[in-house]
Design an enzyme around this catalytic site. Structure first.
Site, PDB file in Angstrom:
ATOM      1  N   SER A 143       4.655  -2.536 -15.356  1.00 22.61           N
ATOM      2  CA  SER A 143       4.372  -1.358 -14.547  1.00 22.61           C
ATOM      3  C   SER A 143       4.910  -0.126 -15.265  1.00 22.61           C
ATOM      4  CB  SER A 143       5.034  -1.501 -13.170  1.00 22.61           C
ATOM      5  OG  SER A 143       4.750  -0.397 -12.355  1.00 22.61           O
ATOM      6  N   LYS A 162      -0.072  -1.728 -15.737  1.00 18.15           N
ATOM      7  CA  LYS A 162      -0.303  -1.054 -14.454  1.00 18.15           C
ATOM      8  C   LYS A 162       0.231   0.364 -14.553  1.00 18.15           C
ATOM      9  CE  LYS A 162       2.186  -1.767 -10.582  1.00 18.15           C
ATOM     10  NZ  LYS A 162       2.657  -2.478  -9.363  1.00 18.15           N
ATOM     11  N   LEU A 163      -0.619   1.338 -14.260  1.00 20.55           N
ATOM     12  CA  LEU A 163      -0.224   2.735 -14.296  1.00 20.55           C
ATOM     13  C   LEU A 163       0.030   3.232 -12.877  1.00 20.55           C
ATOM     14  CD1 LEU A 163      -2.827   4.220 -16.823  1.00 20.55           C
ATOM     15  CD2 LEU A 163      -0.627   3.138 -17.310  1.00 20.55           C
ATOM     16  N   LYS A 164       1.186   3.819 -12.652  1.00 21.38           N
ATOM     17  CA  LYS A 164       1.450   4.482 -11.385  1.00 21.38           C
ATOM     18  C   LYS A 164       0.678   5.798 -11.366  1.00 21.38           C
ATOM     19  CE  LYS A 164       4.606   1.704  -9.529  1.00 21.38           C
ATOM     20  NZ  LYS A 164       4.524   1.107  -8.172  1.00 21.38           N
ATOM     21  N   ASP A 219      -1.720   1.926  -9.449  1.00 22.12           N
ATOM     22  CA  ASP A 219      -0.978   1.749  -8.201  1.00 22.12           C
ATOM     23  C   ASP A 219      -0.641   3.121  -7.644  1.00 22.12           C
ATOM     24  OD1 ASP A 219       0.619   0.987  -6.105  1.00 22.12           O
ATOM     25  OD2 ASP A 219       2.257   0.210  -7.337  1.00 22.12           O
ATOM     26  N   ASN A 229       0.787   3.619  -4.431  1.00 16.94           N
ATOM     27  CA  ASN A 229       1.873   3.620  -3.443  1.00 16.94           C
ATOM     28  C   ASN A 229       1.552   4.517  -2.249  1.00 16.94           C
ATOM     29  OD1 ASN A 229       3.900   3.174  -6.198  1.00 16.94           O
ATOM     30  ND2 ASN A 229       4.117   1.808  -4.451  1.00 16.94           N
ATOM     31  N   GLU A 278      -4.321  -0.306  -6.387  1.00 14.55           N
ATOM     32  CA  GLU A 278      -3.362  -0.879  -5.459  1.00 14.55           C
ATOM     33  C   GLU A 278      -2.916   0.157  -4.422  1.00 14.55           C
ATOM     34  OE1 GLU A 278       1.081  -2.980  -5.693  1.00 14.55           O
ATOM     35  OE2 GLU A 278      -0.020  -2.481  -7.529  1.00 14.55           O
ATOM     36  N   ASP A 300      -0.771  -3.831  -0.892  1.00 11.17           N
ATOM     37  CA  ASP A 300       0.635  -4.144  -1.147  1.00 11.17           C
ATOM     38  C   ASP A 300       1.394  -3.900   0.157  1.00 11.17           C
ATOM     39  OD1 ASP A 300       3.319  -4.179  -1.871  1.00 11.17           O
ATOM     40  OD2 ASP A 300       3.134  -2.737  -3.487  1.00 11.17           O
ATOM     41  N   LYS A 349       4.840  -9.686  -2.577  1.00  8.50           N
ATOM     42  CA  LYS A 349       6.245  -9.473  -2.914  1.00  8.50           C
ATOM     43  C   LYS A 349       7.081 -10.212  -1.871  1.00  8.50           C
ATOM     44  CE  LYS A 349       5.519  -4.877  -4.950  1.00  8.50           C
ATOM     45  NZ  LYS A 349       5.669  -3.422  -4.730  1.00  8.50           N
ATOM     46  N   GLY A 384       6.560  -6.664  -8.218  1.00  5.64           N
ATOM     47  CA  GLY A 384       7.972  -6.565  -8.581  1.00  5.64           C
ATOM     48  C   GLY A 384       8.662  -5.432  -7.862  1.00  5.64           C
TER      49      GLY A 384
END
Length: 379
Positions: free
Chosen positions: A135, A161-163, A189, A191, A214, A239, A263, A291
């Site tokens: 990540s 994985k790119l935030k 992702d 969030n 995500e 998620d 998770k 994670g």
């Protein structure tokens, strides 16, 4: 088993570099390590709640409080405890899944150690190694991001994985795709950083052949995710929205996701994580293991979980040195893009006493002989 003592350690581990997401920036990992003592074995658990209640409503000091006041005393007063009875024993306490997961993890570790079984065997793993993804946090510039991704790919990570967040999405994703080509497995992702009003903007990510996007929307907006899933070609992965096998089944029934990130801490423990795996497998929904900046304890459990058959996508089970210069256990190292699943009893790893002591800021113990009292101080 009969629980004789529970020790909680509040630890702090500096990160090798700041980790930025749409939720904020982390400079160190603040966590709780749970140690359960029975007449036959000791078990270890890790609470993945963050320092701030941003990813979820749980945070490390709050988790410590509910463990000491409400959760641990219930286990200490029980005549017999197994990993499968932890959830029923704690059911009267609403929520606090991350705190409960840490306690269940420690009990499961002790139980499996006493039986000479590994976490992998106990959960039903079918592989002895798992592919490792990484990540990558939000950076100050696209060139900095490109350098970071190049370094991780050179180390052998199988997926990137790119935030992302509003203002840091299309341009960095395009730059990484153009620099490293279509063969690089890549996902993003959010969030929960976007709203339904961003649908047309998020559809621009379809051009980059991503594995998934995500949690683009708020965790409670399942209908919004379902509508987004009907519009975007990029698969939707949930998620934060999935906190149990029941919520996973509901999300699938609504068409709110094509993929689920599991998770263990978020869903209340490894046993519920396995149930979610089974629900998704029955519905033909692939899963992968997320994670939470875990130490080697959580990393050991996550590699075992990720070795179950429906974990068909590389997870965020990165090597220890992705986050920590020194872990509290022997480090997990990347080998040909994979991490080895521990095969020893229980988690297959234990903390290194000197490393654990160095990271510990406070210690509290609760004993069966005097439940509700504790001893605080340095280890």
């Amino acid at each position: 088993m009969r629980i004789e003592r529970v020790r909680l350690r509040h630890i702090a581990l500096p990160l090798v570099s700041p980790f930025r997401t749409s939720l904020g920036i982390e400079y160190e990992r603040s966590a709780l390590v749970v140690q359960v003592t029975t007449p036959d074995a000791e078990g270890w658990g890790e609470c993945v709640a963050g320092a701030e209640p941003d990813y979820s409503s749980e945070y490390v000091e709050g988790a410590q409080d509910v463990l000491l006041r409400h959760l641990v005393p219930r286990l200490l007063s029980a005549e017999s405890v197994t990993a499968h009875t932890v959830a029923p024993l704690l059911a009267a306490v609403k929520g606090h899944r991350m705190a409960k997961a840490a306690l269940e993890m420690a009990v499961l570790d002790a139980e499996l150690r006493s039986r000479g079984l590994s976490f992998a065997a106990g959960l039903g793993a079918v592989a002895d190694r798992v592919p490792s993804g990484v990540s990558v946090g939000i950076m100050d510039s696209v060139p900095e991001l490109i350098d970071a991704v190049a370094d991780y790919l050179a180390q052998g990570y199988r997926r990137v994985k790119l935030k992302i967040e509003p203002g840091w999405d299309i341009a960095p994703v395009r730059a990484v795709r153009e620099r490293f080509g279509d063969d690089t497995l890549m996902q993003v992702d959010a969030n929960a950083a976007y709203t339904r009003a961003d649908t047309r903007h998020l559809a621009r990510l379809d051009a980059f052949d991503l594995l998934l996007i995500e949690q683009p929307l708020d965790e409670e907006d399942l209908l919004g995710h379902a509508a987004l899933a009907r519009t975007l070609r990029t698969p939707i992965c949930l998620d934060e929205s999935v906190v149990s096998a029941r919520s996973a089944a509901d999300a699938i029934a609504l068409g709110a996701c094509h993929i689920v990130n599991i998770k263990p801490g978020r869903v209340g423990g490894y046993l519920e994580a396995r149930r979610i795996h089974d629900v998704c497998a029955a519905a033909g929904i692939p899963v992968w293991c997320g994670g939470m900046l875990e130490t080697g304890l959580g990393r050991a459990g996550n590699t075992a979980l990720a070795a179950l058959p429906n974990f068909t996508l590389p997870g965020d089970v990165s090597a220890s040195n992705r986050y920590f210069a020194t872990d509290i256990t022997e480090p997990f190292t990347l080998q040909d893009g994979h991490l080895t699943v521990p095969q020893g009893p229980g988690l297959g790893v234990t903390p290194i006493p000197a490393a654990l002591d160095e990271a510990t800021t406070t210690t509290t113990e609760l004993h069966r002989s005097r439940p509700g009292t504790g001893r605080r101080g340095s280890p």
